[in-house]
Design a protein around this motif. Structure first.
Motif, PDB file in Angstrom:
ATOM      1  N   GLY A  60     -69.553 -42.458 -10.753  1.00 52.02           N
ATOM      2  CA  GLY A  60     -68.772 -42.947 -11.890  1.00 52.02           C
ATOM      3  C   GLY A  60     -67.432 -42.255 -12.038  1.00 52.02           C
ATOM      4  N   GLY A  61     -66.755 -42.568 -13.141  1.00 49.49           N
ATOM      5  CA  GLY A  61     -65.434 -41.965 -13.336  1.00 49.49           C
ATOM      6  C   GLY A  61     -65.014 -41.952 -14.790  1.00 49.49           C
ATOM      7  N   VAL A  62     -63.973 -41.164 -15.065  1.00 46.37           N
ATOM      8  CA  VAL A  62     -63.386 -41.118 -16.411  1.00 46.37           C
ATOM      9  C   VAL A  62     -61.936 -41.583 -16.270  1.00 46.37           C
ATOM     10  CG1 VAL A  62     -62.809 -39.674 -18.398  1.00 46.37           C
ATOM     11  CG2 VAL A  62     -64.820 -39.139 -17.032  1.00 46.37           C
ATOM     12  N   PHE A  63     -61.613 -42.667 -16.951  1.00 47.04           N
ATOM     13  CA  PHE A  63     -60.264 -43.232 -16.831  1.00 47.04           C
ATOM     14  C   PHE A  63     -59.439 -42.907 -18.074  1.00 47.04           C
ATOM     15  CE2 PHE A  63     -62.979 -45.497 -13.995  1.00 47.04           C
ATOM     16  CZ  PHE A  63     -62.207 -45.721 -12.873  1.00 47.04           C
ATOM     17  N   PHE A  64     -58.291 -42.322 -17.838  1.00 50.26           N
ATOM     18  CA  PHE A  64     -57.365 -42.003 -18.914  1.00 50.26           C
ATOM     19  C   PHE A  64     -56.121 -42.851 -18.652  1.00 50.26           C
ATOM     20  CE2 PHE A  64     -54.189 -38.870 -20.755  1.00 50.26           C
ATOM     21  CZ  PHE A  64     -54.543 -39.090 -22.066  1.00 50.26           C
ATOM     22  N   HIS A  65     -55.928 -43.866 -19.490  1.00 46.26           N
ATOM     23  CA  HIS A  65     -54.849 -44.845 -19.236  1.00 46.26           C
ATOM     24  C   HIS A  65     -54.918 -45.370 -17.790  1.00 46.26           C
ATOM     25  CE1 HIS A  65     -52.929 -44.273 -23.039  1.00 46.26           C
ATOM     26  NE2 HIS A  65     -52.747 -42.997 -22.851  1.00 46.26           N
ATOM     27  N   ASP A  66     -56.095 -45.807 -17.407  1.00 49.75           N
ATOM     28  CA  ASP A  66     -56.333 -46.416 -16.086  1.00 49.75           C
ATOM     29  C   ASP A  66     -56.272 -45.449 -14.890  1.00 49.75           C
ATOM     30  OD1 ASP A  66     -56.730 -48.884 -17.284  1.00 49.75           O
ATOM     31  OD2 ASP A  66     -54.577 -49.372 -17.204  1.00 49.75           O
ATOM     32  N   THR A  67     -56.047 -44.157 -15.166  1.00 48.62           N
ATOM     33  CA  THR A  67     -56.062 -43.187 -14.058  1.00 48.62           C
ATOM     34  C   THR A  67     -57.417 -42.491 -14.053  1.00 48.62           C
ATOM     35  OG1 THR A  67     -53.719 -42.795 -14.388  1.00 48.62           O
ATOM     36  CG2 THR A  67     -54.888 -41.150 -13.081  1.00 48.62           C
ATOM     37  N   ASN A  68     -58.056 -42.513 -12.894  1.00 53.80           N
ATOM     38  CA  ASN A  68     -59.361 -41.858 -12.802  1.00 53.80           C
ATOM     39  C   ASN A  68     -59.160 -40.344 -12.680  1.00 53.80           C
ATOM     40  OD1 ASN A  68     -61.978 -41.102 -12.403  1.00 53.80           O
ATOM     41  ND2 ASN A  68     -62.385 -42.542 -10.722  1.00 53.80           N
ATOM     42  N   ILE A  69     -59.477 -39.645 -13.747  1.00 54.90           N
ATOM     43  CA  ILE A  69     -59.303 -38.181 -13.777  1.00 54.90           C
ATOM     44  C   ILE A  69     -60.075 -37.511 -12.629  1.00 54.90           C
ATOM     45  CG2 ILE A  69     -59.866 -36.108 -15.129  1.00 54.90           C
ATOM     46  CD1 ILE A  69     -59.397 -37.725 -17.652  1.00 54.90           C
ATOM     47  N   GLY A  74     -54.612 -31.199  -7.363  1.00 57.43           N
ATOM     48  CA  GLY A  74     -53.371 -30.412  -7.374  1.00 57.43           C
ATOM     49  C   GLY A  74     -52.529 -30.600  -8.623  1.00 57.43           C
ATOM     50  N   ASN A  75     -51.237 -30.840  -8.420  1.00 55.07           N
ATOM     51  CA  ASN A  75     -50.306 -30.933  -9.551  1.00 55.07           C
ATOM     52  C   ASN A  75     -50.601 -32.118 -10.466  1.00 55.07           C
ATOM     53  OD1 ASN A  75     -48.939 -28.640  -8.899  1.00 55.07           O
ATOM     54  ND2 ASN A  75     -47.347 -29.695  -7.734  1.00 55.07           N
TER      55      ASN A  75
ATOM     56  N   GLY B 217     -53.695 -26.468 -17.849  1.00 55.53           N
ATOM     57  CA  GLY B 217     -52.773 -27.249 -17.017  1.00 55.53           C
ATOM     58  C   GLY B 217     -51.680 -26.480 -16.304  1.00 55.53           C
ATOM     59  N   ALA B 218     -51.821 -25.147 -16.231  1.00 53.50           N
ATOM     60  CA  ALA B 218     -50.781 -24.366 -15.532  1.00 53.50           C
ATOM     61  C   ALA B 218     -50.884 -24.588 -14.026  1.00 53.50           C
ATOM     62  CB  ALA B 218     -50.949 -22.891 -15.852  1.00 53.50           C
ATOM     63  N   SER B 219     -49.740 -24.621 -13.367  1.00 54.43           N
ATOM     64  CA  SER B 219     -49.758 -24.795 -11.907  1.00 54.43           C
ATOM     65  C   SER B 219     -50.160 -23.480 -11.240  1.00 54.43           C
ATOM     66  CB  SER B 219     -48.372 -25.211 -11.426  1.00 54.43           C
ATOM     67  OG  SER B 219     -47.465 -24.158 -11.662  1.00 54.43           O
ATOM     68  N   LEU B 301     -58.273 -20.029  -8.228  1.00 58.73           N
ATOM     69  CA  LEU B 301     -57.361 -21.143  -8.524  1.00 58.73           C
ATOM     70  C   LEU B 301     -57.904 -22.483  -8.059  1.00 58.73           C
ATOM     71  CD1 LEU B 301     -53.958 -19.484  -7.554  1.00 58.73           C
ATOM     72  CD2 LEU B 301     -54.749 -20.048  -9.837  1.00 58.73           C
ATOM     73  N   LYS B 302     -59.181 -22.462  -7.674  1.00 56.41           N
ATOM     74  CA  LYS B 302     -59.730 -23.693  -7.096  1.00 56.41           C
ATOM     75  C   LYS B 302     -60.288 -24.663  -8.124  1.00 56.41           C
ATOM     76  CE  LYS B 302     -60.506 -21.794  -2.541  1.00 56.41           C
ATOM     77  NZ  LYS B 302     -61.420 -21.070  -1.702  1.00 56.41           N
ATOM     78  N   THR B 303     -60.522 -24.191  -9.378  1.00 52.51           N
ATOM     79  CA  THR B 303     -61.138 -25.092 -10.370  1.00 52.51           C
ATOM     80  C   THR B 303     -60.167 -26.169 -10.834  1.00 52.51           C
ATOM     81  OG1 THR B 303     -60.549 -23.470 -12.046  1.00 52.51           O
ATOM     82  CG2 THR B 303     -62.850 -23.535 -11.307  1.00 52.51           C
TER      83      THR B 303
END
Lengths: 229, 303
Positions: A60-69, A74-75, B217-219, B301-303
């Protein structure tokens, strides 16, 4: 705005498989205040962890404004986390930073300029009522103050959603109602709130939508704020 | 970008100051790293100094027969000077000069002077004193002198007798140098490992902060940057404190140390190589700090 779709989470432990969530699906509209209730082990914390991406669902998934969290990395994931304010039961405050720095941090992460940060910190401190504790460190605060600081931190960067995991779990009756009133106030300002709790009185006093979990399954979604357990 | 960079530096400075005890511990450990680098450097310098001293003390003396003409000796001297890259200096000592040197050396020793007075003229043989550039050259020079023409002039060559002593001296010096370097590198590795673990423990104690920073949310760069700044500060403080103490001790004890270490002048060494040493110290601690903090924080930093 938020869509939990067929969420299943299975933990593989030495003692065997533990099903924490099983096919949970529901949606939350923008500006709603929703209480997610359930006994210990119902899967509330797992749901919070999936929402904040501390955990990944098995299915399954969690969608926040259609984006699957659940698929973010990464960033992109970090950017998404900045759009969700989280209040943890154990506060999760930065112990090495004082009240002001705890509040500034998220804004600094987002690259907000110092003048705006200063203004917003003052405003939020007044909202949560700890403006006289600015230079204190978390270990110098009472439980209620820590929780207010955690709420202030979740609120300061104006997230679209605030997720609160048992925010009144460690508080006395007086502080519990103070905090709940605070959430109501924040919700009235337009922020969507997901309140994960097992406190019947808190839920009843809110008179808002209640989602009930039991043994990892969604067993109730009541618009009139009924605590069915 | 610049604002984030400024904030990372600020967080690093704050973390360094607020965790004073932890910072002092890491600075101390890094000071040991700086000390080890300095010791290795000085050991290398001292070994080279010892080898140079040994080489200066060893030379070849060629003694000529009584009837050998000065012209033929000076001719041989010219030939030796022509051995470029092998011979550093050739000094001619005539029979008369050797006599004067002997008298000057034993002017307080009546026994020797009386014995010398009973001999008519100078009993000493004219000689050429040859200094080579390196120990390896002595065998070459010795070989050069072994020819029929020279053999007619030469009474004896002292190299053959000293050869064993010379070789042994060089062997011992180079062995001590090698052993010292191996030992030093082993100590350096040990100290690097301890430093890495100290920084790792420092970051381990802040693992909750790291995980909370991730959740808000910090990089990665925003979280690990301050640790990098702190590591740089640890390194700089370690170098400054160690060098201040080290230079102070050297200035205070240099004369005594010179007596103890065969005229090995630490101040001259530092004047000539101080910048290289400083560069090596700073480079090592910065590299060590950066790598340690990167590797240690990466885990959280992997979480």
């Amino acid at each position: 705005m938020l869509k939990f779709q067929n969420l299943t989470k299975i933990y593989n432990t030495p003692a065997g498989k533990i099903v924490a969530l099983s096919g949970v699906s529901f949606e939350v509209a923008s500006g709603e205040l929703v209480s997610v209730v359930g006994k210990s082990g119902a899967g509330k914390s797992t749901l919070v962890k999936i929402l904040t991406r501390e955990e990944k669902p098995s299915r399954g998934g969690v969608f926040f404004h259609d984006t699957n969290i659940c698929e973010l990395k990464g960033n992109k994931l970090q950017e998404m986390r900045r759009r969700i304010g989280v209040v943890h039961q154990d506060y999760k405050l930065l112990c090495e930073k004082n009240v002001e720095e705890n509040l500034c941090y998220i804004m600094q992460v987002m690259g907000v300029c110092d003048q705006t940060i200063k203004k917003d910190v003052q405003k939020v401190l007044e909202i949560v009522g700890i403006e006289n504790r600015v230079l204190h460190f978390p270990h110098e605060l009472s439980g209620g103050e820590k929780q207010r600081l955690a709420i202030a931190r979740a609120l300061i960067h104006r997230p679209e959603v605030i997720v609160a995991d048992e925010p009144t779990g460690n508080l006395d009756l007086y502080n519990t109602y103070e905090v709940i009133n605070l959430f109501k106030k924040i919700n009235e300002m337009g922020t969507t709130i997901l309140l994960f709790t097992h406190d019947k009185e808190v839920v009843d006093s809110l008179k808002k939508r209640v989602i009930t979990l039991d043994q990892g399954k969604l067993i109730g979604d009541d618009k009139k704020g009924k605590f069915i357990l | 970008m610049f604002t984030s960079f400024k904030r990372i530096i600020k967080f690093g400075l704050l973390g360094f100051w607020r965790n004073k005890n932890l910072s002092l511990q890491v600075i101390f450990i890094m000071g040991v790293v700086v000390g080890t680098i300095t010791f290795l450097f000085l050991f290398e310098q001292f070994s080279n100094f010892l080898i140079q001293q040994s080489e200066r003390k060893v030379d070849i003396s060629v003694y000529f027969k009584k009837d050998a003409s000065e012209e033929s000796i000076l001719n041989l001297k010219e030939q030796l000077n022509g051995l470029s890259g092998q011979v550093e200096e050739v000094t001619y000592i005539s029979s008369q000069e050797a006599n004067e040197i002997f008298i000057a050396k034993h002017q307080d020793d009546k026994f020797y002077l009386e014995a010398l007075g009973q001999v008519e003229g100078s009993p000493f043989l004219p000689s050429l004193n040859i200094k080579a550039f390196s120990s390896a050259s002595y065998a070459y020079i010795d070989n050069f002198l072994q020819n029929e023409q020279t053999n007619n002039l030469v009474e004896k060559i002292s190299y053959s007798k000293n050869k064993q002593v010379i070789d042994q001296l060089f062997y011992i010096t180079s062995s001590v140098k090698k052993a010292g370097l191996v030992g030093g590198i082993a100590v350096a590795l040990l100290v690097i490992l301890i430093t890495f673990n100290t920084i790792k423990l420092t970051i381990f104690s802040l693992r909750d902060e790291i995980s909370i920073s991730r959740i808000v949310g910090a990089s990665n760069w925003f979280i690990s940057g301050p640790f990098l700044v702190q590591s740089i500060l640890y390194g700089i403080f370690a170098v400054v404190i160690f060098d201040a103490i080290f230079v102070g001790v050297i200035l205070f004890l240099n004369t005594k140390l010179q007596v103890l270490f065969l005229d090995f002048n630490l101040i001259t060494i530092l004047k000539n190589n101080g910048w290289y040493l400083l560069l090596a110290q700073i480079g090592t601690v910065l590299f060590l700090g950066a790598v340690s903090s990167f590797l240690a924080s990466r885990k959280y930093l992997k979480t």
